[in-house]
Design an enzyme around this catalytic site. Structure first.
Site, PDB file in Angstrom:
ATOM      1  N   LYS A 277     -32.301  10.034   4.384  1.00 40.13           N
ATOM      2  CA  LYS A 277     -32.580  11.438   4.668  1.00 40.13           C
ATOM      3  C   LYS A 277     -33.642  11.513   5.766  1.00 40.13           C
ATOM      4  O   LYS A 277     -34.291  10.519   6.083  1.00 40.13           O
ATOM      5  CB  LYS A 277     -33.066  12.158   3.406  1.00 40.13           C
ATOM      6  CG  LYS A 277     -31.999  12.274   2.327  1.00 40.13           C
ATOM      7  CD  LYS A 277     -32.542  13.032   1.129  1.00 40.13           C
ATOM      8  CE  LYS A 277     -31.458  13.236   0.073  1.00 40.13           C
ATOM      9  NZ  LYS A 277     -30.417  14.170   0.526  1.00 40.13           N
ATOM     10  N   HIS A 278     -33.814  12.691   6.328  1.00 36.88           N
ATOM     11  CA  HIS A 278     -34.791  12.855   7.393  1.00 36.88           C
ATOM     12  C   HIS A 278     -36.202  12.627   6.860  1.00 36.88           C
ATOM     13  O   HIS A 278     -36.500  12.929   5.701  1.00 36.88           O
ATOM     14  CB  HIS A 278     -34.687  14.253   8.003  1.00 36.88           C
ATOM     15  CG  HIS A 278     -33.437  14.465   8.808  1.00 36.88           C
ATOM     16  ND1 HIS A 278     -33.209  13.813  10.005  1.00 36.88           N
ATOM     17  CD2 HIS A 278     -32.352  15.253   8.595  1.00 36.88           C
ATOM     18  CE1 HIS A 278     -32.037  14.204  10.496  1.00 36.88           C
ATOM     19  NE2 HIS A 278     -31.492  15.059   9.654  1.00 36.88           N
ATOM     20  N   SER A 279     -37.065  12.116   7.725  1.00 40.50           N
ATOM     21  CA  SER A 279     -38.457  11.915   7.347  1.00 40.50           C
ATOM     22  C   SER A 279     -39.105  13.264   7.054  1.00 40.50           C
ATOM     23  O   SER A 279     -38.733  14.291   7.632  1.00 40.50           O
ATOM     24  CB  SER A 279     -39.219  11.210   8.475  1.00 40.50           C
ATOM     25  OG  SER A 279     -39.109  11.943   9.683  1.00 40.50           O
ATOM     26  N   ALA A 287     -31.615   8.706   9.094  1.00 39.36           N
ATOM     27  CA  ALA A 287     -31.090  10.012   9.514  1.00 39.36           C
ATOM     28  C   ALA A 287     -31.718  10.495  10.812  1.00 39.36           C
ATOM     29  O   ALA A 287     -31.122  11.322  11.520  1.00 39.36           O
ATOM     30  CB  ALA A 287     -31.317  11.041   8.412  1.00 39.36           C
ATOM     31  N   ASP A 288     -32.898   9.989  11.160  1.00 43.47           N
ATOM     32  CA  ASP A 288     -33.579  10.430  12.373  1.00 43.47           C
ATOM     33  C   ASP A 288     -33.080   9.714  13.622  1.00 43.47           C
ATOM     34  O   ASP A 288     -33.520  10.040  14.736  1.00 43.47           O
ATOM     35  CB  ASP A 288     -35.093  10.196  12.242  1.00 43.47           C
ATOM     36  CG  ASP A 288     -35.703  11.014  11.127  1.00 43.47           C
ATOM     37  OD1 ASP A 288     -35.265  12.156  10.929  1.00 43.47           O
ATOM     38  OD2 ASP A 288     -36.614  10.505  10.445  1.00 43.47           O
TER      39      ASP A 288
END
Length: 638
Positions: A277-279, A287-288
């Site tokens: 998942k994004h940070s 995800a980034d």
């Protein structure tokens, strides 16, 4: 800041709860009232206390563990108990928050993704004592393992002295085992596929399954008419070399395909693993990576496409028309995707305007226009005055424009006054910096979007909200970050120029490698190799300068690897990612539309193994769609 009366209402509304979840969103008003809580002792704290917790079995859910606080002392619950303070280590410079008051026993669900800061203090007659050595943050903080069960035994209270002993009650299995199993299965399938291709090319599969065929047997033995053939000097069809054709750069399609496949996987949930998942704010997760890779690839493909049109003497006004048309199409597609999932009609008063495709549209419009009107008529591939850097010197006007983009972005970010916030603030607001800048989410970047679009037209749930309890909307695809995404696209354009300027693959790969080291090293220097302490932290939400430099360096390196393996040595065909890369826009829109729907998603248990399996299936489905599109000559583009 919430008034004490408001805080009491909140506390009483939660008194019926018998368990506490490690979530700070309902505590940020309490935090503001507390104001530097962890330095206070012997002060009346009744107005900010959480509800009294009673014992009840709490089930450990995904990404969490269960901590039981067992108080061995007997005293009046109304006047004497202990207070549990917690905070995630992921929350930078955040104060500890009170999450539960414990009289006898209490089960608390804690976050297992990152290390948990933990402290326990004695509360007597609404007076909070300082933490003892054994109950202090330094002694109790640790990383709890998912689905684990832990217990803290509290004893003694003479002269406000208590002891805390943290023990592990249940040692759970490794939560990443489903990932290892999935990787093993994927490697096995890849080996099986390559072995199948080898046996098919050697004819073993045909001979095995068609051994009863007389025709195949005669082909193996040879027909009588082929015995002692007469050579009349005419070359056979097999010996005639096919005409040379201009091949598509498969490494670029493969790189694009890797990006879209990873994007689909993480957008579908990534098995609910935090690193998919994004940070939450600073730093990089899987995800980034994919969005900046796409921006970089867009620039590289732009060089190939535009140079082909220039060589065909396509008028530049026609090329500019195509640029505007494609940008408008991407922007409208982005708005359409923003409306997915709305069941009762789109409410334009709260409709989100920015988005991923909207950022693509703005980046493409600016970068392509600058390239179209400032690039030379033909790329230099001959010896020039500076042969070692001719991929830079012949395009100096574009470099000046993009350096100006960086300068403008830094100037606005570091010098623009934002009401109630310090100049150059790059944080997530909320609980960060001890709550001093609660309404400063994103600094100048967030302020510009809230003023330009309005709070109701940007993303309302930024990734920082869960950890930092920020309440203001913030959009990671906002206006200010577009300047840096244009620079990233320009660096991808630079990779495409290298392919034209240098004809030898050794020179190309050398340039790719040099750019990867220089850009990546500069990005690491700007963040000082630190998550939060550098000059400019790596931050996807802000599209910070260090972020785009590190991402462009990584992109140069990955493109180099794909180029060597696929286009130079032809060790790998790029499959199956190359199929996805040739229909990336179709897969992106399709996976967004079918998100949460059959046939890519079905209801499964809330476990990493089940969610990872269904998310991998959803990703594989779109890979299979791309293979079908390729073999049926279906290519969708804008």
């Amino acid at each position: 800041m919430a008034a004490p009366a408001q805080t009491n209402v909140m506390a009483h509304s939660h008194r019926s709860r018998c368990s506490v979840f490690f979530n700070y969103s309902f505590l940020f008003h309490v935090f503001l009232s507390a104001c530097c809580l962890q330095s206070i002792s012997g002060v009346d704290m009744s107005f900010i206390l959480p509800p009294l917790c009673k014992h009840r079995d709490v089930e450990a859910k995904i990404n969490s563990a269960v901590l039981t606080v067992q108080n061995g002392n007997e005293y009046d619950a109304e006047h004497e108990n202990v207070v549990v303070f917690m905070q995630s280590q992921q929350c930078y410079k955040c104060d500890l928050l009170p999450v539960a008051r414990v009289n006898s026993s209490c089960d608390i669900r804690v976050d297992s993704r990152w290390k948990t800061r933990l402290e326990i203090r004695l509360l007597r007659n609404d007076k909070l004592a300082a933490a003892t050595n054994q109950c202090s943050e330094a002694n109790l903080s640790q990383l709890f393992v998912e689905k684990g069960k832990y217990k803290i035994f509290i004893e003694g209270q003479q002269d406000d002295e208590i002891t805390c002993n943290l023990v592990t009650m249940t040692n759970p299995p490794e939560p990443n085992i489903p990932i290892y199993v999935a990787m093993g299965i994927l490697v096995f399938l890849a080996i099986l596929w390559n072995c199948g291709k080898y046996f098919y090319k050697r004819g073993y599969i045909h001979r095995t399954f068609c051994f009863w065929s007389t025709e195949s047997m005669m082909a193996d033995l040879g027909s009588p008419t082929n015995i002692n053939p007469v050579d009349d000097g005419t070359p056979s069809s097999e010996s005639i070399a096919p005409p040379s054709t201009k091949e598509r750069l498969k490494s670029l399609d493969t790189f694009r395909g890797i990006s879209i496949v990873i994007m689909i996987f993480v957008n579908y949930g990534g098995g609910k693993y935090w690193f998919f998942k994004h940070s939450k704010w600073n730093g990089i997760t899987v995800a980034d990576l994919v969005f900046p890779w796409f921006v970089f690839i867009m620039g590289t493909a732009m060089a190939l496409s535009f140079q082909s049109q220039i060589r065909r003497n396509v008028p530049r006004w026609k090329m500019f028309y195509k640029i505007v048309k494609r940008s408008a199409t991407l922007f409208l597609l982005g708005l359409l995707i923003n409306s997915f999932g709305v069941r009762n009609g789109v409410e334009f008063n709260s409709f989100r305007i920015p988005g991923v495709l909207q950022r693509f549209a703005g980046t493409y419009l600016i970068t392509a226009t600058v390239f179209l009107f400032l690039s030379p008529q033909h790329f230099p591939n001959h010896v020039s005055k500076f042969p070692g850097i001719r991929d830079i010197t012949r395009f100096w006007p574009e470099w000046l424009v993009n350096i100006a983009f960086v300068a403008v972005h830094l100037s606005i970010t570091m010098a623009m006054p934002v009401p109630g916030c310090p100049r150059g603030y790059l944080g997530p607001g909320g609980l960060e910096q001890h709550g001093k800048y609660f309404n400063c989410v994103g600094g100048a970047s967030g302020y510009i979007d809230r003023m330009f679009f309005g709070e109701s037209h940007i993303y309302s749930s930024p990734t920082s909200k869960e950890i930092y309890a920020s309440s203001l909307p913030y959009d990671p695809e906002g206006l200010l970050g577009t300047l840096n995404s244009c620079v990233l696209c320009f660096l991808g354009l630079q990779a495409g120029k290298i392919l034209f300027v240098y004809t030898d693959w050794v020179q190309r790969t050398r340039r790719f490698f040099i750019w990867a080291i220089v850009l990546g090293g500069t990005g690491i220097l700007l963040c000082e190799g630190s998550l939060n302490e550098g000059w400019i932290p790596i931050n996807k939400n802000l599209w910070s300068l260090s972020y785009i430099l590190v991402m462009s360096g990584m992109s140069f390196f990955l493109l180099m690897i794909c180029y060597i393996l696929i286009d130079v040595y032809k060790i790998w065909s790029g499959a199956p990612f190359s199929f996805a890369g040739m229909n990336a826009i179709a897969l992106y829109c399709g996976h967004e539309f079918f998100s949460g729907r059959a046939p890519v998603y079905f209801a499964v248990p809330d476990t990493h193994a089940a969610l990872l399996a269904i998310n991998l299936w959803g990703t594989a489905f779109w890979v299979l769609v791309s293979v079908y599109f390729f073999y049926n000559n279906i290519f969708l583009s804008v």
